[in-house]
Enzyme design. Structure first.
Site, mmCIF file in Angstrom:
data_model
loop_
_atom_site.group_PDB
_atom_site.id
_atom_site.type_symbol
_atom_site.label_atom_id
_atom_site.label_comp_id
_atom_site.label_asym_id
_atom_site.label_seq_id
_atom_site.Cartn_x
_atom_site.Cartn_y
_atom_site.Cartn_z
ATOM 1 N N LYS A 141 0.927 -1.387 0.040
ATOM 2 C CA LYS A 141 0.055 0.155 0.108
ATOM 3 C C LYS A 141 0.848 1.213 0.167
ATOM 4 O O LYS A 141 1.909 1.374 0.563
ATOM 5 C CB LYS A 141 -0.924 0.040 1.354
ATOM 6 C CG LYS A 141 -1.832 -1.233 1.364
ATOM 7 C CD LYS A 141 -2.963 -0.812 2.446
ATOM 8 C CE LYS A 141 -4.086 -1.733 2.511
ATOM 9 N NZ LYS A 141 -4.884 -1.578 3.422
ATOM 10 N N GLY A 191 -8.023 4.828 0.564
ATOM 11 C CA GLY A 191 -9.512 4.678 -0.326
ATOM 12 C C GLY A 191 -9.032 3.813 -1.644
ATOM 13 O O GLY A 191 -9.922 3.792 -2.602
ATOM 14 N N GLU A 245 1.099 -5.167 4.424
ATOM 15 C CA GLU A 245 0.314 -5.913 5.300
ATOM 16 C C GLU A 245 -0.200 -7.156 4.851
ATOM 17 O O GLU A 245 -0.077 -7.464 3.576
ATOM 18 C CB GLU A 245 -1.094 -4.825 5.435
ATOM 19 C CG GLU A 245 -0.958 -3.541 6.083
ATOM 20 C CD GLU A 245 -2.273 -3.035 6.127
ATOM 21 O OE1 GLU A 245 -3.392 -3.468 5.354
ATOM 22 O OE2 GLU A 245 -2.579 -2.022 6.836
ATOM 23 N N LYS A 246 -0.482 -8.044 5.822
ATOM 24 C CA LYS A 246 -0.940 -9.161 5.340
ATOM 25 C C LYS A 246 -2.454 -8.924 4.988
ATOM 26 O O LYS A 246 -3.000 -7.976 5.222
ATOM 27 C CB LYS A 246 -1.518 -9.844 6.708
ATOM 28 C CG LYS A 246 -2.076 -11.132 6.591
ATOM 29 C CD LYS A 246 -1.113 -12.502 6.394
ATOM 30 C CE LYS A 246 -1.681 -13.631 6.295
ATOM 31 N NZ LYS A 246 -0.639 -14.572 5.462
ATOM 32 N N TYR A 247 -2.860 -9.730 3.682
ATOM 33 C CA TYR A 247 -4.016 -9.329 3.007
ATOM 34 C C TYR A 247 -5.246 -10.475 3.459
ATOM 35 O O TYR A 247 -4.948 -11.567 3.793
ATOM 36 C CB TYR A 247 -3.806 -9.898 1.458
ATOM 37 C CG TYR A 247 -4.985 -9.641 0.622
ATOM 38 C CD1 TYR A 247 -5.406 -8.367 0.376
ATOM 39 C CD2 TYR A 247 -5.644 -10.756 0.284
ATOM 40 C CE1 TYR A 247 -6.548 -8.249 -0.475
ATOM 41 C CE2 TYR A 247 -6.718 -10.386 -0.572
ATOM 42 C CZ TYR A 247 -7.299 -9.275 -1.035
ATOM 43 O OH TYR A 247 -8.208 -9.105 -1.731
ATOM 44 N N LYS A 305 -18.510 3.324 -2.458
ATOM 45 C CA LYS A 305 -19.475 2.543 -1.574
ATOM 46 C C LYS A 305 -20.996 2.766 -2.116
ATOM 47 O O LYS A 305 -21.196 4.083 -2.550
ATOM 48 C CB LYS A 305 -19.648 3.263 -0.180
ATOM 49 C CG LYS A 305 -18.326 2.941 0.638
ATOM 50 C CD LYS A 305 -18.021 3.883 1.938
ATOM 51 C CE LYS A 305 -16.922 3.514 2.513
ATOM 52 N NZ LYS A 305 -16.649 4.762 3.419
ATOM 53 N N GLU A 323 -7.461 2.568 8.037
ATOM 54 C CA GLU A 323 -7.369 4.025 8.014
ATOM 55 C C GLU A 323 -8.324 4.939 8.720
ATOM 56 O O GLU A 323 -9.260 4.242 9.288
ATOM 57 C CB GLU A 323 -7.737 4.468 6.448
ATOM 58 C CG GLU A 323 -6.820 3.853 5.544
ATOM 59 C CD GLU A 323 -7.252 4.030 3.858
ATOM 60 O OE1 GLU A 323 -8.237 4.906 3.898
ATOM 61 O OE2 GLU A 323 -6.951 3.267 3.103
ATOM 62 N N ARG A 335 -12.870 13.557 8.238
ATOM 63 C CA ARG A 335 -13.995 14.517 7.815
ATOM 64 C C ARG A 335 -15.252 13.866 8.067
ATOM 65 O O ARG A 335 -15.431 12.452 8.450
ATOM 66 C CB ARG A 335 -13.986 14.429 6.225
ATOM 67 C CG ARG A 335 -13.737 13.049 5.704
ATOM 68 C CD ARG A 335 -14.232 13.072 3.974
ATOM 69 N NE ARG A 335 -14.370 11.749 3.718
ATOM 70 C CZ ARG A 335 -13.613 10.612 3.516
ATOM 71 N NH1 ARG A 335 -12.379 10.965 3.637
ATOM 72 N NH2 ARG A 335 -13.920 9.419 3.124
ATOM 73 N N ARG A 364 -26.784 4.928 -2.352
ATOM 74 C CA ARG A 364 -26.080 6.428 -2.868
ATOM 75 C C ARG A 364 -26.676 6.204 -4.668
ATOM 76 O O ARG A 364 -26.376 5.254 -5.353
ATOM 77 C CB ARG A 364 -24.625 6.121 -3.351
ATOM 78 C CG ARG A 364 -24.140 6.256 -2.070
ATOM 79 C CD ARG A 364 -22.474 6.623 -2.062
ATOM 80 N NE ARG A 364 -21.908 6.410 -0.762
ATOM 81 C CZ ARG A 364 -20.475 6.877 -0.519
ATOM 82 N NH1 ARG A 364 -20.002 7.332 -1.620
ATOM 83 N NH2 ARG A 364 -20.033 6.758 0.629
HETATM 84 C C1 MV4 Z 1 -7.016 -4.257 2.575
HETATM 85 C C2 MV4 Z 1 -7.756 -5.485 2.106
HETATM 86 C C3 MV4 Z 1 -7.277 -6.795 2.535
HETATM 87 N N1 MV4 Z 1 -6.398 -6.914 3.364
HETATM 88 N N2 MV4 Z 1 -6.100 -4.280 3.278
HETATM 89 C C4 MV4 Z 1 -9.384 -1.084 0.079
HETATM 90 C C5 MV4 Z 1 -9.550 0.474 0.257
HETATM 91 C C6 MV4 Z 1 -8.695 1.107 1.449
HETATM 92 N N3 MV4 Z 1 -9.295 1.590 2.257
HETATM 93 C C7 MV4 Z 1 -8.100 -0.398 1.880
HETATM 94 N N4 MV4 Z 1 -8.610 -1.268 0.992
HETATM 95 C C8 MV4 Z 1 -8.414 -2.778 1.480
HETATM 96 N N5 MV4 Z 1 -7.305 -2.989 2.169
HETATM 97 C C9 MV4 Z 1 -5.518 -5.664 3.858
HETATM 98 N N6 MV4 Z 1 -4.756 -5.588 4.804
HETATM 99 C C10 MV4 Z 1 -8.663 -4.948 1.269
HETATM 100 C C11 MV4 Z 1 -9.055 -3.906 0.761
HETATM 101 C C12 MV4 Z 1 -10.192 -3.757 -0.180
HETATM 102 C C13 MV4 Z 1 -11.381 -3.369 0.245
HETATM 103 C C14 MV4 Z 1 -11.691 -2.637 1.601
HETATM 104 C C15 MV4 Z 1 -12.839 -2.043 1.932
HETATM 105 C C16 MV4 Z 1 -14.051 -2.161 1.262
HETATM 106 C C17 MV4 Z 1 -13.558 -2.616 -0.007
HETATM 107 C C18 MV4 Z 1 -12.474 -3.208 -0.506
HETATM 108 C C19 MV4 Z 1 -12.483 -3.671 -1.967
HETATM 109 C C20 MV4 Z 1 -11.138 -4.172 -2.217
HETATM 110 C C21 MV4 Z 1 -10.217 -4.323 -1.211
#
Ligand code: MV4
Length: 449
Positions: A158, A164, A200-202, A237, A287, A291, A337
């Protein structure tokens, strides 16, 4: 209290802020681009000032023009809405230099949370559970391998300056890491002028749960539960609800208290959202948004509070008028939305709205700057309205959503309304059994069907 507030935004969120000001007896100043002379926020404000040509970069992001508009009109404070300048620490600094109040947190808090590594480190130190990952930036591929091998794949790379979903690359296996690492770095460099990345770990099948917090800037803060915003398409969203269908009262209290204590500790001022990925009954911070969010009305609906009025009060130096024990949840709320987009590809569809009829009745709220005869300009986000419904419980809210969508009429442009009729027929939506990937998979399946 302020006597005049300038709203540095457009569309439905500008109306939202104007309405709060009206109820507080505050005069309002709208700013607008040349493309927005006929926009509803200009009509609804007490005064308006043109701040530049259509492009957002030259108008709604034009800091000198907005400062001038404050000075010409005598506005004492600026509400930024969401998007545009709402998370721009430099803007907050410039306002401060001109003795104009920013209705939101300090420049320092915006800066801390805007840098995703600093945000995570700050939250971890405050006791907020975070996604396992690199302790800070990962400057070399060797270090990327080292930390990823230790953690195990899949991992996600990242951008520190991202957020976002921008500048993010998944490495499913060790073989993917090199491309993910350099891909995230170059994308980040191009988008933000900063190529720092972290790892990060996914998490494979999480939900997106975000906690609404509110601080008085003087060491007191509360939480207003969570929203489940898992139904997204390309990080946009589309459907949000509160409370989260999978969150128990005990979990809400625990994560809510953790979040409220964290922001109280740093003297955070105003509304904030702490975003988590939620998997196997565990929360992992990703995160913080400093706002007011688009989806704030679902929280307002179940708590019966006006978050924008509270933002204004706190910015004016007044005490927050609620304590944690004053806050309780009543019912269930859902927001959808409405975008001016053509399905199935969600192609933006600006143009003239020939007919507009908003639904009504108990438990229905429509936040929209549309009117019949309005021409949606092509220069901005395609969000044209939000439909928020509240019911005594989730099934009641879903039934009300179906009813209200049936009453909503928008003619002249294509909208995302048909998507919601289809979603309401889905068992996963009816039961709340979805994750962050559900909507994208469902949309793919619709296309081949
Ligand atoms: C992640 C994740 C899986 N593992 N982090 C996407 C937007 C950003 N706010 C963070 N995101 C993600 N971070 C880790 N460690 C998967 C996503 C992600 C996601 C997160 C929230 C809502 C929709 C998403 C769609 C794809 C990936």
């Amino acid at each position: 209290m302020f006597s005049k507030v300038l709203i540095a935004n457009r569309g439905e969120i500008a109306l939202r802020v104007i309405r709060a000001c009206n109820e507080l007896g505050i005069k309002t100043v709208a700013v607008h681009s040349t493309a927005d002379s006929d926009a509803m926020h200009v009509r609804m404000a007490d005064e308006s000032i043109c701040i530049g040509p259509p492009a957002g970069a030259l108008s709604y992001l034009n800091v000198p023009a907005i400062i001038s508009a404050c000075e010409i009109t005598g506005a004492e404070a600026v509400h930024p809405g969401y998007g545009f300048l709402s998370e721009n620490a430099n803007f907050v600094q410039v306002l401060e230099d001109h003795d104009i109040k920013f209705i939101g947190p300090t420049a320092e808090h915006i800066r801390i949370m805007g840098d995703k590594i600093t945000a995570k480190e700050t939250m971890r130190n405050l006791g907020v559970p975070c996604v396992p990952g690199s302790p800070g930036g990962v400057p070399t591929l060797d270090e990327a391998y080292e930390i990823s091998d230790e953690m195990g794949f899949p991992v996600i790379v990242k951008a520190t300056a991202g957020g976002g979903g921008r500048g993010m690359k998944l490495a499913k296996t060790r073989e993917d890491l090199e491309d993910a690492f350099f891909g995230a770095r170059s994308e980040s460099k191009a988008a933000f002028g900063n190529d720092e990345v972290y790892i990060e770990k996914y998490l494979t099948l999480p939900r997106h749960i975000e906690v609404q917090v509110f601080g008085d800037g003087k060491g007191r803060a509360v939480h207003l539960g969570e929203r489940d915003c898992s139904l997204q398409r390309r990080h946009q969203k589309v459907f949000e609800e509160a409370p989260g269908p999978c969150i128990t009262p005990e979990m809400r209290e625990r994560i809510g208290k953790t979040c409220a204590d964290a922001v109280a500790n740093i003297n955070y001022a105003g509304a904030g959202t702490i975003e988590f990925l939620y998997e196997n009954d565990e929360f992992f911070f990703i995160e913080m948004n400093t706002r007011l969010q688009v989806e704030h009305p679902v929280t307002e609906a179940i708590f019966g509070v006006d978050l924008v009025k509270q933002q204004i009060r706190v910015a004016a130096g007044e005490d927050m008028w609620f304590k944690q024990e004053d806050l309780s949840i009543k019912g269930h709320a859902i927001e959808v939305r409405i975008n001016a987009e053509k399905l199935p590809n969600f192609t933006p569809c600006p143009g003239t709205v020939t007919q507009f009829h908003a639904p009504g009745g108990l438990g229905v709220r429509v936040d929209s700057a549309l009117y019949a005869g309005y021409t949606i300009p092509p220069y901005y986000d395609s969000l044209i309205g939000k439909l928020i419904v509240t019911g005594t419980n989730r099934p009641a809210a879903l039934a009300r959503l179906r009813r209200a969508l049936g009453e909503l009429v928008i003619e002249g442009v294509d909208t995302t309304i048909p998507l919601f009729h289809a979603l309401l027929d889905e068992p996963a939506v009816q039961t709340g059994d979805y994750d962050i990937h559900w909507l994208e998979h469902w949309l793919e399946a619709q296309e081949t069907a």
